[in-house]
Design a protein around this motif. Structure first.
Motif, mmCIF file in Angstrom:
data_model
loop_
_atom_site.group_PDB
_atom_site.id
_atom_site.type_symbol
_atom_site.label_atom_id
_atom_site.label_comp_id
_atom_site.label_asym_id
_atom_site.label_seq_id
_atom_site.Cartn_x
_atom_site.Cartn_y
_atom_site.Cartn_z
ATOM 1 N N VAL A 172 50.559 -30.091 -2.732
ATOM 2 C CA VAL A 172 49.347 -31.713 -1.893
ATOM 3 C C VAL A 172 47.838 -30.057 -1.792
ATOM 4 N N ILE A 173 47.528 -29.841 -3.048
ATOM 5 C CA ILE A 173 46.428 -28.322 -3.065
ATOM 6 C C ILE A 173 45.291 -29.378 -1.579
ATOM 7 N N HIS A 174 44.739 -27.649 -0.820
ATOM 8 C CA HIS A 174 44.585 -27.330 0.275
ATOM 9 C C HIS A 174 42.791 -26.840 -0.160
ATOM 10 N N THR A 175 41.964 -26.906 -0.315
ATOM 11 C CA THR A 175 41.293 -28.296 -0.395
ATOM 12 C C THR A 175 40.486 -28.534 -2.419
ATOM 13 N N PHE A 176 40.605 -30.013 -2.995
ATOM 14 C CA PHE A 176 39.109 -30.436 -3.373
ATOM 15 C C PHE A 176 38.376 -30.812 -3.159
ATOM 16 N N THR A 177 37.592 -29.906 -2.786
ATOM 17 C CA THR A 177 36.268 -30.706 -1.572
ATOM 18 C C THR A 177 35.245 -30.911 -3.018
ATOM 19 N N HIS A 178 34.476 -32.509 -2.969
ATOM 20 C CA HIS A 178 33.582 -33.114 -3.349
ATOM 21 C C HIS A 178 32.590 -32.851 -3.429
ATOM 22 N N SER A 179 31.500 -31.585 -4.130
ATOM 23 C CA SER A 179 30.733 -31.382 -4.312
ATOM 24 C C SER A 179 29.155 -31.590 -4.985
ATOM 25 N N PRO A 180 27.998 -32.503 -4.714
ATOM 26 C CA PRO A 180 27.154 -32.622 -5.587
ATOM 27 C C PRO A 180 26.561 -31.544 -6.525
ATOM 28 N N LYS A 181 25.652 -32.118 -7.321
ATOM 29 C CA LYS A 181 25.251 -31.588 -8.544
ATOM 30 C C LYS A 181 23.887 -30.623 -7.625
ATOM 31 N N SER A 182 23.523 -31.267 -6.622
ATOM 32 C CA SER A 182 22.219 -31.075 -5.984
ATOM 33 C C SER A 182 22.641 -29.662 -5.112
ATOM 34 N N ALA A 183 23.824 -29.639 -4.639
ATOM 35 C CA ALA A 183 24.466 -28.619 -4.427
ATOM 36 C C ALA A 183 24.694 -27.173 -4.406
ATOM 37 N N GLY A 184 24.052 -27.257 -6.075
ATOM 38 C CA GLY A 184 24.361 -25.929 -6.520
ATOM 39 C C GLY A 184 25.443 -25.287 -6.324
ATOM 40 N N LEU A 185 25.611 -24.567 -7.418
ATOM 41 C CA LEU A 185 27.314 -23.839 -7.340
ATOM 42 C C LEU A 185 27.322 -22.426 -6.543
ATOM 43 N N PRO A 186 28.626 -22.608 -6.181
ATOM 44 C CA PRO A 186 29.137 -22.641 -5.869
ATOM 45 C C PRO A 186 29.589 -23.770 -5.045
ATOM 46 N N GLY A 187 28.025 -23.886 -4.450
ATOM 47 C CA GLY A 187 28.724 -25.386 -3.799
ATOM 48 C C GLY A 187 28.690 -25.658 -2.379
ATOM 49 N N ASN A 188 28.866 -26.840 -1.976
ATOM 50 C CA ASN A 188 29.799 -27.142 -0.628
ATOM 51 C C ASN A 188 30.656 -27.045 -0.218
ATOM 52 N N GLU A 189 30.898 -26.666 0.703
ATOM 53 C CA GLU A 189 33.032 -26.377 1.120
ATOM 54 C C GLU A 189 33.243 -26.682 2.285
ATOM 55 N N TYR A 190 34.370 -26.785 1.991
ATOM 56 C CA TYR A 190 34.716 -27.167 3.604
ATOM 57 C C TYR A 190 35.482 -25.625 4.412
ATOM 58 N N PHE A 191 35.433 -26.015 5.928
ATOM 59 C CA PHE A 191 35.471 -24.752 5.807
ATOM 60 C C PHE A 191 37.089 -24.216 5.593
ATOM 61 N N ALA A 192 37.923 -25.014 5.954
ATOM 62 C CA ALA A 192 39.687 -24.603 5.608
ATOM 63 C C ALA A 192 39.982 -24.640 4.816
ATOM 64 N N GLY A 193 40.706 -24.066 3.371
ATOM 65 C CA GLY A 193 41.671 -24.562 2.610
ATOM 66 C C GLY A 193 41.604 -23.400 1.823
ATOM 67 N N THR A 194 41.831 -23.403 0.542
ATOM 68 C CA THR A 194 42.145 -22.344 -0.516
ATOM 69 C C THR A 194 40.860 -23.153 -1.203
ATOM 70 N N HIS A 195 39.833 -22.924 -2.090
ATOM 71 C CA HIS A 195 38.818 -23.825 -2.448
ATOM 72 C C HIS A 195 39.554 -23.774 -4.332
ATOM 73 N N PHE A 196 39.250 -25.284 -4.246
ATOM 74 C CA PHE A 196 40.322 -25.596 -5.357
ATOM 75 C C PHE A 196 39.761 -26.807 -6.436
ATOM 76 N N ASN A 197 38.327 -26.893 -6.979
ATOM 77 C CA ASN A 197 37.556 -27.662 -7.629
ATOM 78 C C ASN A 197 36.956 -26.930 -8.646
ATOM 79 N N GLN A 198 35.983 -28.090 -9.596
ATOM 80 C CA GLN A 198 35.673 -27.250 -10.765
ATOM 81 C C GLN A 198 34.115 -26.297 -10.514
ATOM 82 N N ASN A 199 34.348 -26.563 -9.362
ATOM 83 C CA ASN A 199 32.736 -26.214 -9.513
ATOM 84 C C ASN A 199 33.716 -23.643 -8.564
#
Length: 974
Positions: free
Chosen positions: A493-520
């Motif tokens: 269970v990968i920690h973590t896939f954070t939702h980041s809206p397009k308005s947040a840009g790239l790489p966008g918004n992230e949670y403080f913990a976890g290995t970032h793992f999303n389409q950004n």
């Protein structure tokens, strides 16, 4: 050299005979087909963070489609705050948690998941610790409180007793009892009980660590204390319940008899623990995990409110996260629960919870055992079991992190046994947070729970981290993942896939913990290759049953948790094990053919007891039955029972049965005693006992290099023996391996490439198979035994003196450098030149062009090389040398795969042709360099946007791109 060439030729099967689905027979095909194309059950899931509740329909659709396309099967919807950690900005807030708009988005997410055949889980709160704004003080987590008043009798006492201290900030308070304790004359000289605060669960995080690197010292609770006669603050007869003389305001009117009395006013208050890291609308007090009413309210406010009029097929699991409640030791119904469980009234023993010794140290410690055990069982009954009942009623199941992993007053295995999928967590290697292994690896516990409770899957959150952001590539993740897999993980269970809206840009918004793992992330297009590797490993490790020779009983104490997988000094390398609890011994263990068996097929050679002199009386009775039926038990002779419940009868039972089972064993000259069909052993190591039973190591290895560290895990099916073998060192290892398999042919299954290579160099010795094995740095491979041996194999040579840095089965290569100039294309929209020439391969960070120096993303390298007709008759490898961080390798327009793990070297024989060949490398690095570089640009010229503020101008750049040297390697086929 001649010997080496002959030896290398004998090993040519390492690279010849690579098979695919077309030449696997139907009878053997199921396992292999699932390995090459893993089913949905084996695919990773993700924590899907809805930061500050912010989500949109567009974002939901995009996230779920991205998951589906990448090879992710499901998501845990986890609404949470974005945290106040350093270097993190709070993100934009979305709809109020569980408000109408939030509910509509949740339902939309489930609808989309239905359409994509994805699986949804729900964390039953916002942030962690169950709770919310609906939690009143009556439903909140609670603790025992008290006040003391010294009184000398005889006298008429009329006064207002002081309120207990340490009330919660709301001053919530409910009375339990008022006791008058007549103190013994020597009371002032009596030292308090050892480790009083943790034994009474006033504190839980102050439990000291062991000296052996295994984490918290759970045995501390069972440590014997000398109990001299008459050493007590008071006798039980001199504890008087005077509650009837006290009114609701605490006014006491009582005729105090002669003596020195301590008037103790007991009650309970809230712990003040709140929901952590919640989004808007999700805050509030954490619930009382000992209260069924609190669990019902939490479920009704979250789950029932969401599914009442809209239940989706995709919503399959419910979740609550790791225990972070700290110490909680009371609930309104605790007095009744204690009486029911232990058969005596708790009230007269309450002074022990303040540090007083009542009757004796032995009696006081026994009471504290009963107290903690009751807390654990009430949590199990009223929180986790109730949660499971409610979920099942609504057609769902649990995968709670109910075993901690933080210290908690629980029986971790018993809690995890309620889950459909026992769940833990693990943290990636880091220098910033959870550096020690025991603080970051929590897999053996849910794995043991799955094995002893008959659950197929073991899942875990990970690889978690605090500190790194977009700084981990697949190669860096792999050693941690492999370690988790060897502990028993078979669903990531990968920690973590954070939702980041397009308005947040790239790489966008992230949670403080976890290995970032999303389409950004920069490497999202290459993620399917890495995810498929995980799926293949998970698939293989969820086949059949785990193989462990030893089952360790971790006793009946609370708190109790299982440390990370380690080599027990008395067991040594080459054997694996499970850990079990009282419930499993009493309700699931039997004996068949001299082995300890469980209903789901698990089998163990021995049951090992903890190094204590006490045992639960019911467990003692069951142990006697197991040995009588043929079991082998290893451990010291119990002398007495635990707790105060039915103490006299229990002690008598333990003494009689232990005398019968241990007989005249003294641990030195006499180490075994037969009882019925089985025996008890004490004074021999568990390894000796297993070898006496004819059970040599399940897996063994030899290496010429000092410090070799090879891990493994073994699964067995009716048709195959499956070993996953892992190199835990960042260096290549050539080893001589031995597997406890009788008369079967080994095959090497590569979970990265999905290849199956018959291994023709091996030897059978007795009931073992030996073979040479080469592992790359942090390398891993499945060694699978399916077919019966026909004798058609080469003899295994002696372990050569040479230790080898490259697979010796290939022989000595002809090396041909692939040199520049290289044409390289960068993405202009990310600041790089559309086309440039590298006359020499260097790190992008060493380039003078800022667009390259600070570039993040994909750059495409172009080159050509020539292969002669003679070279084409050989095995052709491409070695990229040093490269950051991964690459898609395309030869003559044909995609050879994503090269994501070290060494960046592979067989390209199937892709090359005589004459000129084209080479295209799509090299991908990580985000930090571009974010760092943006600090030098005006705000309106920056390429990146994120709430992570870690990467300032002075943050060091990370090596990036192809550095090489790049070379072709040609190996003779014979």
């Amino acid at each position: 050299m001649k010997k080496l060439l002959i030896w290398g030729a004998a090993l040519c099967c390492f690279i010849n005979g690579c098979t695919n689905s077309k030449n696997i027979t139907e009878a053997q095909g199921d396992l292999a087909m699932g390995f090459m194309n893993p089913p949905d059950e084996a695919k990773p899931r993700v924590f899907w963070w809805w930061l500050e509740g912010y989500q949109t329909k567009e974002g939901i659709l995009a996230d779920l489609v991205a998951m589906k396309e990448a090879g992710i099967k499901g998501a845990i919807i986890f609404d949470a705050g974005s945290s106040s950690y350093n270097k993190m900005e709070k993100t934009e807030s979305g709809p109020i948690f569980l408000g109408p708009e939030w509910k509509a988005l949740f339902h939309y997410a489930c609808d989309v998941a239905d359409s994509l055949n994805l699986e949804i889980s729900l964390n039953i709160g916002s942030g962690w610790n169950d709770g919310g704004p609906w939690v009143t003080p009556e439903l909140a987590s609670k603790k025992l409180v008290w006040s003391d008043t010294m009184v000398q009798g005889p006298r008429k006492l009329s006064m207002n007793l002081p309120m207990p201290g340490k009330l919660d900030k709301s001053r919530y308070y409910k009375p339990i009892a008022v006791l008058a304790v007549k103190l013994n004359e020597n009371s002032a000289q009596i030292k308090p009980l050892e480790n009083m605060d943790i034994k009474a669960v006033h504190s839980i995080y102050s439990i000291p660590m062991t000296k052996n690197g295994l984490g918290y010292d759970w045995n501390l609770f069972m440590k014997e204390e000398a109990s001299p006669p008459h050493e007590a603050n008071a006798s039980l007869d001199n504890v008087i319940d005077v509650s009837s003389y006290v009114d609701a305001q605490g006014n006491i009117n009582w005729d105090v008899p002669a003596g020195n009395y301590q008037i103790m006013r007991f009650g309970y208050s809230g712990t003040g623990i709140e929901v952590s890291t919640h989004s808007p609308g999700g805050g509030g007090l954490a619930i009382d995990y000992m209260s069924k009413e609190a669990m019902d309210v939490q479920y009704e406010k979250v789950v029932t409110a969401l599914i009442k009029d809209h239940k989706n097929a995709s919503l399959k699991y419910l979740h609550d996260d790791s225990w972070e409640l700290g110490a909680s030791n009371w609930t309104p119904a605790f007095t009744e629960a204690f009486q029911q469980q232990n058969g005596y009234d708790i009230k007269k023993y309450l002074p022990i919870l303040t540090g007083k010794i009542i009757e004796s140290r032995d009696v006081s410690n026994r009471f504290l055992y009963d107290f903690r055990r009751t807390i654990a069982d009430v949590i199990w009954e009223n929180h986790y079991k109730r949660f499971d009942e409610l979920a099942k009623k609504d057609g769902m199941a649990l995968h709670s992190e109910s075993g901690g992993p933080h210290p908690a007053p629980i029986d971790a295995l018993k809690n995890l046994g309620l889950n459909a999928i026992p769940m833990g967590e693990f943290w990636i290697r880091a220098k910033t947070h959870r550096v020690e292994d025991f603080r970051r690896i929590f897999i053996k516990q849910p794995a043991a729970a799955a094995h002893i409770y008959g659950k197929r899957f073991v899942q875990a959150e990970g690889p978690t981290s605090i500190g790194p952001h977009w700084e981990e590539d697949f190669a860096f993740m792999k050693p941690t993942l492999d370690r988790a897999y060897c502990e028993g993980l078979n669903r990531l269970v990968i920690h973590t896939f954070t939702h980041s809206p397009k308005s947040a840009g790239l790489p966008g918004n992230e949670y403080f913990a976890g290995t970032h793992f999303n389409q950004n992330v920069t490497w999202w297009k290459q993620a399917p290759a890495f995810l498929k590797w995980n799926s293949r490993v998970s698939y293989m490790l969820s086949r059949g049953l785990f193989v462990g020779d030893v089952c360790y009983y971790y006793g009946d104490n609370v708190p109790n948790q299982v440390p990370l997988k380690h080599i027990h000094p008395e067991l040594g390398e080459g054997y694996d094990y499970d850990v079990c609890n009282t419930e499993v011994i009493l309700t699931r263990m039997k004996v068949a053919d001299g082995k300890i068996v469980l209903p789901d097929g698990m089998r163990y050679e021995v049951l090992a007891l903890p190094d204590w002199k006490v045992v639960n009386a019911d467990v003692m009775v069951k142990l006697a039955q197991l040995v009588k039926d043929g079991a082998t038990i290893v451990g010291p002779k119990p002398l007495t029972t635990v707790g105060l419940k039915d103490r006299a009868a229990g002690e008598q039972k333990v003494k009689e049965l232990s005398a019968a089972l241990w007989g005249d064993i003294n641990g030195t000259t006499i180490t075994e005693h037969t009882y019925g069909k089985g025996k008890v052993v004490f004074g021999k190591t568990i390894r000796q006992v297993l070898q006496d039973k004819g059970k040599g190591p399940d897996f063994a290895y030899q290496s010429r290099k000092p410090g070799a560290l090879i891990d493994y895990i073994h699964r067995t099916t009716p048709d195959a023996e499956i070993y996953y073998v892992v190199n835990r060192n960042e260096r290549p290892e050539y080893i001589h391996t031995t597997f406890r398999v009788d008369g079967k042919v080994p095959e090497l299954w590569n979970p990265d490439k999905g290849t199956i290579i018959p291994q023709k160099v091996y030897a059978t010795k007795g009931q073992t198979v030996e073979l040479p094995l080469f592992l790359d740095p942090f390398g891993s491979v499945f060694v699978v035994f399916r077919k019966n041996s026909t004798g058609d194999h080469a003899s295994i040579p002696a372990l050569p003196m040479d230790t080898f840095d490259i697979d010796p089965s290939l022989g000595t290569p002809e090396n041909v450098a692939v040199t520049g100039p290289w044409t390289v294309n960068f993405a202009k929209e990310w600041g790089g030149p559309e086309s440039t020439v590298f006359n020499q391969l260097i790190s992008w960070t060493d380039h003078t062009d800022p667009g390259i120096k600070y570039y993040s993303g994909t750059a495409v390298y172009h080159q050509a090389f020539t292969v002669s007709a003679a070279q084409l008759q050989k095995k052709v490898f491409l070695d990229l040398g040093e490269m950051y961080n991964l690459a898609e390798v395309i030869i003559n327009g044909k995609h050879t795969g994503v090269w994501w793990t070290h060494p960046f070297r592979g067989d390209i024989s199937a892709y090359v042709k005589e004459g000129q060949n084209t080479l295209e490398l799509r090299v991908v690095n990580l985000w930090p360099n571009r974010i760092i570089g943006d600090n030098y640009l005006p705000a309106d010229k920056r390429f990146t946007k994120t709430n992570v503020k870690k990467f300032d101008k002075d943050y060091p750049l990370r090596k990036s791109g192809l550095i090489g040297p790049v070379r072709l390697q040609f190996y003779a086929l014979d």
